[in-house]
Design a protein around this motif. Structure first.
Motif, PDB file in Angstrom:
ATOM      1  N   PRO A 249       0.795  -1.236   0.000  1.00 14.26           N
ATOM      2  CA  PRO A 249       0.000   0.000   0.000  1.00 14.26           C
ATOM      3  C   PRO A 249       0.823   1.279   0.000  1.00 14.26           C
ATOM      4  O   PRO A 249       0.466   2.249  -0.675  1.00 14.26           O
ATOM      5  N   ASN A 250       1.930   1.291   0.736  1.00 16.08           N
ATOM      6  CA  ASN A 250       2.719   2.524   0.850  1.00 16.08           C
ATOM      7  C   ASN A 250       3.538   2.847  -0.392  1.00 16.08           C
ATOM      8  O   ASN A 250       4.116   3.938  -0.503  1.00 16.08           O
ATOM      9  N   LEU A 251       3.580   1.930  -1.360  1.00 17.06           N
ATOM     10  CA  LEU A 251       4.371   2.162  -2.574  1.00 17.06           C
ATOM     11  C   LEU A 251       3.521   2.323  -3.834  1.00 17.06           C
ATOM     12  O   LEU A 251       4.066   2.559  -4.915  1.00 17.06           O
ATOM     13  N   VAL A 252       2.212   2.200  -3.707  1.00 20.04           N
ATOM     14  CA  VAL A 252       1.345   2.229  -4.886  1.00 20.04           C
ATOM     15  C   VAL A 252       1.574   3.470  -5.738  1.00 20.04           C
ATOM     16  O   VAL A 252       1.605   3.396  -6.978  1.00 20.04           O
ATOM     17  N   ASN A 253       1.747   4.623  -5.102  1.00 17.96           N
ATOM     18  CA  ASN A 253       1.867   5.873  -5.853  1.00 17.96           C
ATOM     19  C   ASN A 253       3.285   6.206  -6.295  1.00 17.96           C
ATOM     20  O   ASN A 253       3.495   7.178  -7.027  1.00 17.96           O
ATOM     21  N   VAL A 254       4.268   5.399  -5.867  1.00 16.69           N
ATOM     22  CA  VAL A 254       5.654   5.687  -6.245  1.00 16.69           C
ATOM     23  C   VAL A 254       6.300   4.540  -7.001  1.00 16.69           C
ATOM     24  O   VAL A 254       7.415   4.672  -7.497  1.00 16.69           O
ATOM     25  N   ARG A 300       8.101  -3.843  -5.209  1.00 20.82           N
ATOM     26  CA  ARG A 300       8.763  -3.153  -4.095  1.00 20.82           C
ATOM     27  C   ARG A 300       9.896  -2.236  -4.556  1.00 20.82           C
ATOM     28  O   ARG A 300      10.720  -1.807  -3.750  1.00 20.82           O
ATOM     29  N   VAL A 301       9.958  -1.941  -5.832  1.00 17.42           N
ATOM     30  CA  VAL A 301      10.965  -1.009  -6.336  1.00 17.42           C
ATOM     31  C   VAL A 301      10.275   0.304  -6.672  1.00 17.42           C
ATOM     32  O   VAL A 301       9.050   0.389  -6.721  1.00 17.42           O
ATOM     33  N   THR A 302      11.060   1.319  -6.902  1.00 17.36           N
ATOM     34  CA  THR A 302      10.486   2.589  -7.343  1.00 17.36           C
ATOM     35  C   THR A 302      10.818   2.866  -8.796  1.00 17.36           C
ATOM     36  O   THR A 302      10.008   3.429  -9.522  1.00 17.36           O
ATOM     37  N   GLY A 303      12.022   2.470  -9.233  1.00 18.41           N
ATOM     38  CA  GLY A 303      12.430   2.723 -10.610  1.00 18.41           C
ATOM     39  C   GLY A 303      11.886   1.709 -11.593  1.00 18.41           C
ATOM     40  O   GLY A 303      11.492   0.600 -11.219  1.00 18.41           O
ATOM     41  N   ASN A 304      11.882   2.114 -12.848  1.00 19.82           N
ATOM     42  CA  ASN A 304      11.427   1.261 -13.940  1.00 19.82           C
ATOM     43  C   ASN A 304      12.654   0.804 -14.721  1.00 19.82           C
ATOM     44  O   ASN A 304      13.410   1.628 -15.228  1.00 19.82           O
ATOM     45  N   THR A 305      12.866  -0.488 -14.826  1.00 19.86           N
ATOM     46  CA  THR A 305      14.063  -0.997 -15.492  1.00 19.86           C
ATOM     47  C   THR A 305      14.126  -0.629 -16.974  1.00 19.86           C
ATOM     48  O   THR A 305      15.180  -0.706 -17.581  1.00 19.86           O
ATOM     49  N   ASP A 306      13.012  -0.247 -17.551  1.00 17.11           N
ATOM     50  CA  ASP A 306      13.033   0.200 -18.940  1.00 17.11           C
ATOM     51  C   ASP A 306      13.784   1.521 -19.078  1.00 17.11           C
ATOM     52  O   ASP A 306      14.401   1.798 -20.101  1.00 17.11           O
TER      53      ASP A 306
END
Length: 453
Positions: A249-254, A300-306
């Motif tokens: 829940p705490n990462l949905v927006n990031v 559980r990550v914030t960055g996008n590997t693309d």
């Protein structure tokens, strides 16, 4: 996973929707229930002996066997029959002298023996084709690399008939193999929401995974079957879905690859497992190959590997409850699992998952018991793998336990396949990996009705 764009003509477009940190022909209506049963079977189901089939012209000049594979010499088959269980007397009947019949080789073994080495390696690659139409460069990559699978990229709202014309073109480029028919796997990202590549007449408007997660599992499975049937009608045989990542829940927006695009079925692993598996089962019932992704999870990550290098998950462990959706997908019989390109510091702190034996062999195959084929997320344009040459990406992925290299850059195909072919004569580990991968991929094709003898 790039945010989807709607301009298929843009040459720089990359599998927008579905590739949020992931990327990662069979005529419609054929094989019915038999096809469904085949898809639901695990990728390592025992190989069934095939009867005689029609022969195609062969590209290879010599009958090549998969590196490291066992020879396909026919073995004698007994000609006697067992006595009826109700019989009171049994008389053994010896086989006629010198007339023992030969047990036919499995269809997969026949396919391998009929392929050139370049065709064998080509089966382990998935190249990209534009939904607006296959370009000359894209066709050249497929034929030059003897590619066995393609990915339809670029949003299209043209509808089923237009997509079918593209997939029909692709099917004509399938390899010609002596004595067997080996068709192309044609895939796309048809998750829902922003990650629905194909739309327009003949395609439903698929809700986001967040919305799908609010449906009952039975309703979602029924809907997914319908969406799968629409793909089949367009000539698409594989959906690079469902997303089995759980976003807390705490990462949905990031969470850039999943949460921001509403690609998660929920914020609890149990709920994600239930609904992603319902989606998976519906697709399989429609005769569409699935690929649960992005193992071991991008929630559980914030960055996008693309778009980012060094994306790291410092939480997920080998016995993590967030692996539950992947366990459920394996149990449900998904033929493919897509591995992410992030780093999981509690599993293998020094290596990206796509190049990690600890992630693919030890965890996915060992702990989760997956027997099918492992496909990469994009190993072409993704920033996460830009520090490796295309050749290194292909070789390292296969040696670590991966089975199908996916790249959205057709120009990478020949360098990648050439690297594998050139290394095989002196690298026994690579030869063994290619042999293992080839059988896994052909098993998935056979179960899907794309390999016949």
């Amino acid at each position: 996973m790039r945010k989807p764009t709607r301009s298929p003509a843009d040459p720089r477009q990359r599998r927008a929707p579905i590739r949020a940190a992931s990327r990662g022909g069979l005529p419609a209506g054929v094989r019915g229930a038999a096809l469904v049963l085949g898809l639901l079977a695990t990728a390592t189901a025992g190989l069934t002996a095939c009867g005689n089939g029609g022969s195609n012209s062969s590209e290879n000049t010599a009958s090549a066997t998969a590196p490291g594979s066992s020879p396909t010499t026919a073995t004698p088959s007994p000609t006697t029959t067992s006595a009826s269980p109700t019989a009171t007397h049994t008389t053994a009947v010896p086989p006629p002298a010198n007339t023992a019949t030969a047990k036919p080789a499995s269809c997969i073994s026949r396919a391998i023996s009929g392929m050139s080495q370049s065709q064998q390696v080509g089966q382990l690659f998935m190249s990209a084709v534009s939904t607006s139409g296959m370009t000359g460069a894209q066709a050249a990559a497929i034929t030059g690399g003897r590619v066995g699978s393609v990915f339809l990229m670029g949003h299209s709202s043209a509808g089923t008939a237009t997509v079918k014309r593209v997939t029909d073109q692709v099917k004509k480029l399938a390899p010609s193999v002596k004595g067997v028919t080996v068709r192309m796997i044609i895939s796309t990202d048809q998750e829902g929401g922003e990650v629905q590549v194909l739309s327009g007449p003949g395609f439903s408007s698929i809700p986001t995974a967040v919305q799908q997660g609010k449906l009952s599992p039975s309703t979602l499975q029924k809907d997914a079957k319908t969406w799968g049937q629409q793909l089949r009608a367009a000539g698409v045989t594989m959906n690079l879905a469902p997303v089995a990542d759980t976003v807390p829940p705490n990462l949905v927006n990031v969470n850039a690859p999943i949460g921001k695009l509403q690609r998660e079925y929920g914020t609890d692993p149990a709920a994600v497992a239930t609904h992603s598996t319902a989606f998976l089962k519906g697709m399989l019932q429609a005769g569409v190959i699935t690929s649960a992704k992005h193992f071991p999870g991008l929630g559980r990550v914030t960055g996008n590997t693309d778009f980012s290098a060094g994306v790291t998950d410092a939480t997920t462990a080998a016995n993590d409850p967030y692996l539950q959706p992947f366990r459920s997908a394996v149990k449900a019989g998904t033929p493919f699992v897509m591995v992410s390109s992030a780093i999981y510091s509690k599993i293998d702190p020094n290596t990206q998952a796509a190049f990690s034996s600890a992630v693919m062999r030890d965890l996915l195959r060992g702990s989760l018991g997956f027997k099918g084929a492992i496909i990469s997320d994009d190993l072409g344009a993704a920033v996460a793998v830009s520090d490796h040459t295309p050749a290194q990406r292909a070789v390292d992925f296969l040696k670590a336990g991966g089975n199908v290299v996916l790249t959205v850059k057709p120009s990478d195909i020949v360098p990648m396949t050439s690297a594998v072919l050139s290394r095989m004569p002196t690298d026994s580990a690579l030869r063994s990996a290619v042999s293992d991968s080839l059988r896994r991929v052909l098993t998935a094709k056979q179960n899907a009705g794309l390999l016949t003898c």
